[in-house]
Design a protein around this motif. Structure first.
Motif, PDB file in Angstrom:
ATOM      1  N   THR A 183       0.859  -1.177   0.000  1.00  0.00           N
ATOM      2  CA  THR A 183       0.000   0.000   0.000  1.00  0.00           C
ATOM      3  C   THR A 183       0.895   1.227   0.000  1.00  0.00           C
ATOM      4  N   LEU A 184       0.670   2.136  -0.928  1.00  0.00           N
ATOM      5  CA  LEU A 184       1.549   3.297  -1.041  1.00  0.00           C
ATOM      6  C   LEU A 184       0.784   4.524  -1.510  1.00  0.00           C
ATOM      7  N   ARG A 185       1.441   5.655  -1.334  1.00  0.00           N
ATOM      8  CA  ARG A 185       0.903   6.936  -1.783  1.00  0.00           C
ATOM      9  C   ARG A 185       1.455   7.282  -3.154  1.00  0.00           C
ATOM     10  N   CYS A 186       0.602   7.891  -3.965  1.00  0.00           N
ATOM     11  CA  CYS A 186       1.048   8.509  -5.212  1.00  0.00           C
ATOM     12  C   CYS A 186       0.477   9.916  -5.249  1.00  0.00           C
ATOM     13  N   VAL A 187       1.336  10.908  -5.414  1.00  0.00           N
ATOM     14  CA  VAL A 187       0.906  12.306  -5.431  1.00  0.00           C
ATOM     15  C   VAL A 187       1.381  12.957  -6.722  1.00  0.00           C
ATOM     16  N   ASN A 188       0.444  13.427  -7.513  1.00  0.00           N
ATOM     17  CA  ASN A 188       0.758  14.085  -8.789  1.00  0.00           C
ATOM     18  C   ASN A 188       1.692  13.236  -9.647  1.00  0.00           C
ATOM     19  N   GLY A 189       1.427  11.941  -9.683  1.00  0.00           N
ATOM     20  CA  GLY A 189       2.203  11.048 -10.525  1.00  0.00           C
ATOM     21  C   GLY A 189       3.494  10.536  -9.924  1.00  0.00           C
ATOM     22  N   THR A 190       3.800  10.909  -8.685  1.00  0.00           N
ATOM     23  CA  THR A 190       5.013  10.441  -8.018  1.00  0.00           C
ATOM     24  C   THR A 190       4.652   9.398  -6.968  1.00  0.00           C
ATOM     25  N   LEU A 191       5.207   8.200  -7.094  1.00  0.00           N
ATOM     26  CA  LEU A 191       4.975   7.135  -6.125  1.00  0.00           C
ATOM     27  C   LEU A 191       5.949   7.305  -4.969  1.00  0.00           C
ATOM     28  N   PHE A 192       5.440   7.525  -3.779  1.00  0.00           N
ATOM     29  CA  PHE A 192       6.300   7.725  -2.613  1.00  0.00           C
ATOM     30  C   PHE A 192       7.053   6.437  -2.282  1.00  0.00           C
ATOM     31  N   PHE A 193       8.382   6.548  -2.217  1.00  0.00           N
ATOM     32  CA  PHE A 193       9.254   5.442  -1.792  1.00  0.00           C
ATOM     33  C   PHE A 193       9.001   4.170  -2.610  1.00  0.00           C
ATOM     34  N   TRP A 194       8.776   4.341  -3.901  1.00  0.00           N
ATOM     35  CA  TRP A 194       8.410   3.214  -4.745  1.00  0.00           C
ATOM     36  C   TRP A 194       9.486   2.122  -4.773  1.00  0.00           C
TER      37      TRP A 194
ATOM     38  N   LYS B 190       0.622   3.616 -12.621  1.00  0.00           N
ATOM     39  CA  LYS B 190       0.280   4.942 -13.152  1.00  0.00           C
ATOM     40  C   LYS B 190      -0.823   4.845 -14.205  1.00  0.00           C
ATOM     41  N   ARG B 191      -0.830   3.764 -14.962  1.00  0.00           N
ATOM     42  CA  ARG B 191      -1.884   3.562 -15.961  1.00  0.00           C
ATOM     43  C   ARG B 191      -3.240   3.374 -15.282  1.00  0.00           C
ATOM     44  N   THR B 192      -3.231   2.686 -14.146  1.00  0.00           N
ATOM     45  CA  THR B 192      -4.471   2.489 -13.388  1.00  0.00           C
ATOM     46  C   THR B 192      -4.952   3.809 -12.799  1.00  0.00           C
ATOM     47  N   ILE B 193      -4.029   4.597 -12.270  1.00  0.00           N
ATOM     48  CA  ILE B 193      -4.381   5.907 -11.724  1.00  0.00           C
ATOM     49  C   ILE B 193      -4.963   6.800 -12.811  1.00  0.00           C
ATOM     50  N   ALA B 194      -4.339   6.786 -13.988  1.00  0.00           N
ATOM     51  CA  ALA B 194      -4.826   7.604 -15.109  1.00  0.00           C
ATOM     52  C   ALA B 194      -6.221   7.164 -15.538  1.00  0.00           C
TER      53      ALA B 194
ATOM     54  N   ALA C 137      -7.030  10.387 -11.979  1.00  0.00           N
ATOM     55  CA  ALA C 137      -6.455  10.858 -10.717  1.00  0.00           C
ATOM     56  C   ALA C 137      -4.955  11.142 -10.816  1.00  0.00           C
ATOM     57  N   THR C 138      -4.446  11.335 -12.025  1.00  0.00           N
ATOM     58  CA  THR C 138      -3.003  11.540 -12.212  1.00  0.00           C
ATOM     59  C   THR C 138      -2.492  12.751 -11.453  1.00  0.00           C
ATOM     60  N   ASP C 139      -3.301  13.807 -11.367  1.00  0.00           N
ATOM     61  CA  ASP C 139      -2.867  15.036 -10.704  1.00  0.00           C
ATOM     62  C   ASP C 139      -3.397  15.142  -9.276  1.00  0.00           C
ATOM     63  N   LYS C 140      -3.739  14.005  -8.689  1.00  0.00           N
ATOM     64  CA  LYS C 140      -4.319  14.009  -7.340  1.00  0.00           C
ATOM     65  C   LYS C 140      -3.469  13.164  -6.385  1.00  0.00           C
ATOM     66  N   ALA C 141      -3.853  13.180  -5.104  1.00  0.00           N
ATOM     67  CA  ALA C 141      -3.233  12.316  -4.097  1.00  0.00           C
ATOM     68  C   ALA C 141      -4.024  11.022  -4.044  1.00  0.00           C
ATOM     69  N   VAL C 142      -3.335   9.898  -4.198  1.00  0.00           N
ATOM     70  CA  VAL C 142      -4.002   8.617  -4.387  1.00  0.00           C
ATOM     71  C   VAL C 142      -3.398   7.557  -3.469  1.00  0.00           C
TER      72      VAL C 142
ATOM     73  N   CYS D  67      -3.214  -7.520  -8.843  1.00  0.00           N
ATOM     74  CA  CYS D  67      -4.361  -6.619  -8.937  1.00  0.00           C
ATOM     75  C   CYS D  67      -3.955  -5.267  -8.368  1.00  0.00           C
ATOM     76  N   ILE D  68      -4.305  -4.196  -9.057  1.00  0.00           N
ATOM     77  CA  ILE D  68      -4.001  -2.833  -8.610  1.00  0.00           C
ATOM     78  C   ILE D  68      -5.312  -2.074  -8.446  1.00  0.00           C
ATOM     79  N   GLU D  69      -5.503  -1.480  -7.279  1.00  0.00           N
ATOM     80  CA  GLU D  69      -6.690  -0.671  -7.020  1.00  0.00           C
ATOM     81  C   GLU D  69      -6.269   0.665  -6.437  1.00  0.00           C
ATOM     82  N   THR D  70      -7.079   1.692  -6.634  1.00  0.00           N
ATOM     83  CA  THR D  70      -6.740   3.032  -6.172  1.00  0.00           C
ATOM     84  C   THR D  70      -7.941   3.700  -5.513  1.00  0.00           C
ATOM     85  N   SER D  71      -7.642   4.672  -4.644  1.00  0.00           N
ATOM     86  CA  SER D  71      -8.688   5.518  -4.058  1.00  0.00           C
ATOM     87  C   SER D  71      -8.066   6.869  -3.733  1.00  0.00           C
ATOM     88  N   LEU D  72      -8.887   7.900  -3.685  1.00  0.00           N
ATOM     89  CA  LEU D  72      -8.384   9.248  -3.467  1.00  0.00           C
ATOM     90  C   LEU D  72      -8.063   9.493  -1.996  1.00  0.00           C
TER      91      LEU D  72
END
Length: 282
Positions: A32-43, A75-79, A83-88, A112-117
């Motif tokens: 489980t990780l954060r993605c903010v404006n297309g940047t994956l934290f500590f990926w 990133k493709r799932t986020i797009a 939500a590419t420009d959001k905190a996810v 499986c990849i899932e996302t939420s804001l």
């Protein structure tokens, strides 16, 4: 949209069957990780933890499962969810393919990849009341499997039910030697003076990414001394601060344990350094 093995499906699409080994045996791992404006934290840290965990569980790592491949799929799932420009919040689950009983028919995997804001692009300190209690009905084992982020989380589920029934925000989990190991959803840090302590992995605590990053932050300062040592329940009420770390919240201060209330001064100091480290990607 949900990403299942590279194909995108609507969230209400049924993509698993009753034969799924994650469902039947908890034969799965997740990050489980954060993605903010297309940047994956500590990926990189998440990726290498996942690869190491898959090897420990004898899962077959596909040739295409590179750092770059999985980052692109996330990133493709986020797009696909606009939500590419959001905190996810991103959850990547890997499970052994169906077949077999306890002994699997194959070690090949699916993902499986899932996302939420998320509400905030950065880690913030929540100063609301946050009371915890020890959960002593069941214990964390002191072994390597406890360090892994698997879907075998029934202890955490039962502890969560206990916390909800008794009005606690969280519970502290203890191991078979009655040492405090972690919380339901993150690693534990204890502050006394200028000393910050966290349980070692050998006590059975999760090998948390934010745990690792915060330890790096603390070690880089001259202000604090970091100790990776066992924590006794008797130490808790003597501490100045207690706080929890995980990849979504960052740092969550504990405000009360039994009759003791805690400050959050050090937690506030550290969250800024953690945000800086996340922005740097290191």
């Amino acid at each position: 949209m949900i990403n299942f093995n590279g194909s995108l499906f609507p969230e209400d699409q049924k993509i698993f069957t009753y034969t799924n080994r994650g469902l039947k045996y908890g034969d799965a791992l997740f990050e489980t990780l954060r993605c903010v404006n297309g940047t994956l934290f500590f990926w990189e840290d998440h990726y290498f933890r996942l690869m190491a965990s898959m090897r420990i569980l004898r899962m077959e790592i596909p040739m295409e499962f590179t750092l770059e491949f999985l980052e692109e799929e996330i990133k493709r799932t986020i797009a696909a969810n606009q939500a590419t420009d959001k905190a996810v919040r991103v959850r990547l689950t890997v499970f052994r393919n169906e077949g077999g009983l306890y002994a699997p028919e194959t070690n090949e995997i699916s993902y499986c990849i899932e996302t939420s804001l998320l509400d905030s692009p950065f880690y913030t300190i929540d100063e609301a009341d946050y009371e915890v209690e020890l959960f002593k009905d069941y214990y964390v084992n002191k072994d390597m499997l406890s360090n892994l982020k698997t879907t075998n989380k029934i202890l955490n589920v039962v502890a969560s039910v206990y916390a909800k029934e008794n009005g606690y925000a969280n519970c502290l989990l203890v191991n078979t030697d009655k040492e405090v190991v972690e919380t339901i959803n993150g690693n534990l840090f204890l502050v006394t003076g200028n000393t910050i302590k966290t349980p070692p992995l050998s006590d059975g605590s999760l090998n948390g990414i934010i745990r690792k990053k915060l330890m790096e932050v603390i070690q880089a300062t001259e202000e604090f001394q970091l100790l990776e040592e066992s924590i006794s329940p008797f130490e808790l009420q003597k501490a100045d601060e207690l706080f929890i770390t995980n990849s979504i919240t960052g740092i969550q201060p504990i405000s009360k344990y039994r009759k003791k209330t805690f400050a959050n001064v050090i937690a506030k100091k550290l969250v800024g350094k953690l945000n800086a480290k996340a922005r740097m990607g290191s």
